[in-house]
Design a protein around this motif. Sequence first.
Motif, PDB file in Angstrom:
ATOM      1  N   GLY A 225      10.035  -1.765  -6.486  1.00 33.29           N
ATOM      2  CA  GLY A 225      11.340  -1.131  -6.293  1.00 33.29           C
ATOM      3  C   GLY A 225      11.690  -0.251  -7.480  1.00 33.29           C
ATOM      4  N   GLU A 226      11.411  -0.770  -8.680  1.00 33.21           N
ATOM      5  CA  GLU A 226      11.704   0.005  -9.900  1.00 33.21           C
ATOM      6  C   GLU A 226      10.793   1.223  -9.995  1.00 33.21           C
ATOM      7  N   LEU A 227       9.523   1.041  -9.664  1.00 32.22           N
ATOM      8  CA  LEU A 227       8.567   2.152  -9.701  1.00 32.22           C
ATOM      9  C   LEU A 227       9.008   3.300  -8.792  1.00 32.22           C
ATOM     10  N   HIS A 228       9.628   2.947  -7.672  1.00 33.87           N
ATOM     11  CA  HIS A 228      10.038   3.970  -6.697  1.00 33.87           C
ATOM     12  C   HIS A 228      11.541   4.284  -6.774  1.00 33.87           C
ATOM     13  N   ASN A 229      12.185   3.767  -7.806  1.00 40.51           N
ATOM     14  CA  ASN A 229      13.632   4.001  -7.995  1.00 40.51           C
ATOM     15  C   ASN A 229      14.487   3.618  -6.796  1.00 40.51           C
TER      16      ASN A 229
ATOM     17  N   ASP B 248      -6.004   3.980   3.127  1.00 33.78           N
ATOM     18  CA  ASP B 248      -5.943   5.449   3.243  1.00 33.78           C
ATOM     19  C   ASP B 248      -5.026   5.890   4.379  1.00 33.78           C
ATOM     20  N   THR B 249      -5.002   5.106   5.463  1.00 37.78           N
ATOM     21  CA  THR B 249      -4.198   5.497   6.631  1.00 37.78           C
ATOM     22  C   THR B 249      -2.809   4.845   6.613  1.00 37.78           C
ATOM     23  N   ALA B 250      -2.512   4.099   5.548  1.00 33.79           N
ATOM     24  CA  ALA B 250      -1.209   3.404   5.473  1.00 33.79           C
ATOM     25  C   ALA B 250      -0.108   4.359   5.010  1.00 33.79           C
ATOM     26  N   ASP B 251       1.127   3.948   5.258  1.00 34.42           N
ATOM     27  CA  ASP B 251       2.303   4.740   4.868  1.00 34.42           C
ATOM     28  C   ASP B 251       2.664   4.416   3.404  1.00 34.42           C
ATOM     29  N   ILE B 252       3.537   5.240   2.821  1.00 34.35           N
ATOM     30  CA  ILE B 252       3.968   5.022   1.437  1.00 34.35           C
ATOM     31  C   ILE B 252       5.056   3.931   1.365  1.00 34.35           C
ATOM     32  N   TYR B 253       5.237   3.382   0.161  1.00 29.06           N
ATOM     33  CA  TYR B 253       6.145   2.255  -0.060  1.00 29.06           C
ATOM     34  C   TYR B 253       7.561   2.517   0.481  1.00 29.06           C
ATOM     35  N   GLU B 254       8.114   3.666   0.131  1.00 23.84           N
ATOM     36  CA  GLU B 254       9.503   3.975   0.520  1.00 23.84           C
ATOM     37  C   GLU B 254       9.725   3.811   2.030  1.00 23.84           C
ATOM     38  N   ASN B 255       8.773   4.284   2.826  1.00 24.14           N
ATOM     39  CA  ASN B 255       8.923   4.226   4.289  1.00 24.14           C
ATOM     40  C   ASN B 255       8.707   2.815   4.829  1.00 24.14           C
TER      41      ASN B 255
ATOM     42  N   VAL C 108      17.419 -15.372   4.291  1.00 28.30           N
ATOM     43  CA  VAL C 108      16.925 -15.737   2.962  1.00 28.30           C
ATOM     44  C   VAL C 108      15.422 -15.446   2.931  1.00 28.30           C
ATOM     45  N   LEU C 109      14.978 -14.814   1.847  1.00 29.14           N
ATOM     46  CA  LEU C 109      13.557 -14.523   1.670  1.00 29.14           C
ATOM     47  C   LEU C 109      12.885 -15.777   1.130  1.00 29.14           C
ATOM     48  N   CYS C 110      11.747 -16.145   1.703  1.00 23.98           N
ATOM     49  CA  CYS C 110      11.063 -17.377   1.313  1.00 23.98           C
ATOM     50  C   CYS C 110       9.603 -17.056   1.011  1.00 23.98           C
ATOM     51  N   SER C 111       9.145 -17.404  -0.192  1.00 20.37           N
ATOM     52  CA  SER C 111       7.731 -17.139  -0.503  1.00 20.37           C
ATOM     53  C   SER C 111       7.158 -18.310  -1.277  1.00 20.37           C
ATOM     54  N   TRP C 112       5.835 -18.328  -1.395  1.00 21.09           N
ATOM     55  CA  TRP C 112       5.151 -19.428  -2.086  1.00 21.09           C
ATOM     56  C   TRP C 112       5.140 -19.108  -3.579  1.00 21.09           C
ATOM     57  N   GLY C 113       6.195 -19.477  -4.268  1.00 16.60           N
ATOM     58  CA  GLY C 113       6.344 -19.156  -5.688  1.00 16.60           C
ATOM     59  C   GLY C 113       7.263 -17.960  -5.872  1.00 16.60           C
ATOM     60  N   PHE C 114       7.330 -17.487  -7.125  1.00 20.25           N
ATOM     61  CA  PHE C 114       8.253 -16.390  -7.451  1.00 20.25           C
ATOM     62  C   PHE C 114       7.539 -15.050  -7.582  1.00 20.25           C
ATOM     63  N   TYR C 115       6.194 -15.078  -7.475  1.00 13.85           N
ATOM     64  CA  TYR C 115       5.413 -13.847  -7.647  1.00 13.85           C
ATOM     65  C   TYR C 115       5.872 -12.724  -6.700  1.00 13.85           C
ATOM     66  N   ASP C 116       6.062 -13.062  -5.419  1.00 13.97           N
ATOM     67  CA  ASP C 116       6.341 -12.028  -4.411  1.00 13.97           C
ATOM     68  C   ASP C 116       7.667 -11.315  -4.686  1.00 13.97           C
ATOM     69  N   LYS C 117       8.683 -12.083  -5.108  1.00 12.07           N
ATOM     70  CA  LYS C 117       9.969 -11.463  -5.429  1.00 12.07           C
ATOM     71  C   LYS C 117       9.813 -10.532  -6.639  1.00 12.07           C
ATOM     72  N   LYS C 118       9.064 -11.002  -7.654  1.00 10.88           N
ATOM     73  CA  LYS C 118       8.860 -10.186  -8.871  1.00 10.88           C
ATOM     74  C   LYS C 118       8.103  -8.908  -8.536  1.00 10.88           C
ATOM     75  N   GLN C 119       7.114  -9.019  -7.652  1.00  8.68           N
ATOM     76  CA  GLN C 119       6.322  -7.844  -7.280  1.00  8.68           C
ATOM     77  C   GLN C 119       7.184  -6.830  -6.507  1.00  8.68           C
ATOM     78  N   PHE C 120       8.047  -7.318  -5.621  1.00 10.11           N
ATOM     79  CA  PHE C 120       8.978  -6.416  -4.906  1.00 10.11           C
ATOM     80  C   PHE C 120       9.891  -5.705  -5.907  1.00 10.11           C
ATOM     81  N   GLN C 121      10.342  -6.463  -6.905  1.00 16.00           N
ATOM     82  CA  GLN C 121      11.229  -5.918  -7.929  1.00 16.00           C
ATOM     83  C   GLN C 121      10.526  -4.775  -8.679  1.00 16.00           C
ATOM     84  N   LYS C 122       9.261  -5.029  -9.073  1.00 13.84           N
ATOM     85  CA  LYS C 122       8.495  -4.025  -9.833  1.00 13.84           C
ATOM     86  C   LYS C 122       8.260  -2.768  -9.013  1.00 13.84           C
TER      87      LYS C 122
END
Length: 180
Positions: A109-113, A70-77, A93-107
């Motif tokens: 990003g698209e949601l917020h144009n 509730d007290t967090a900022d919105i995605y864009e900011n 280079v972005l490094c994560s455990w699997g490809f999920y995190d990159k896909k989630q950032f992508q989604k």
Amino acid sequence: MNYIILDLEATCWKDRSVQKQNEIIEIGAVKINESGESLSEFCEFIKPKLNPILSDFCKGLTTITQEEIDTADIYENVIERFKSWITLDEPYVLCSWGFYDKKQFQKDGELHNLNTEWLKNHISVKHQYAEIKNLSKPLGMGGALKKEKLTLEGTHHRGIDDARNIAKIFKAHIGKWSIQ
Ligand code: AMP
Ligand code: MG
């Protein structure tokens, strides 16, 4: 080159057949240099746009509270602050455990144009770890920590703690990660 070891948490529901879009609620990250030294950390919660009320399942899994959201900022900011923390004009280079995190950032990003070009330099530590260790299939983060005789510190499924634990595995094999 800076390595950005990151882990995301997102809205989720117990019943995986629930047709709701998962959105990022936490970005946890550790910045590591070529010598394997931690330079700094990033940790922020995000208020989701579509489903700002967390399910009991999500709160139980992540330990993230409704008040923190509730007290967090919105995605864009938050993403602007995350990108400036990374310092996009220096090699990274972005490094994560699997490809999920990159896909989630992508989604998200698209949601917020938003532009998602900054995601292109990415590796899966999970898959490269399996190659380094000659494993027949990739391990979960917990399994890899055990294999390395490292302890899982903090709370599993909290972005910042997961990122710190992945960073320990990463540092144990510094110099072996291949960046395309
Ligand atoms: P993790 O980095 O493993 O904590 O997972 C990242 C995100 O994936 C979580 O915040 C959830 O949105 C989702 N997730 C992980 N495990 C589960 C699970 N067992 N059931 C549903 N969603 C999950
Ligand atoms: Mg996590």
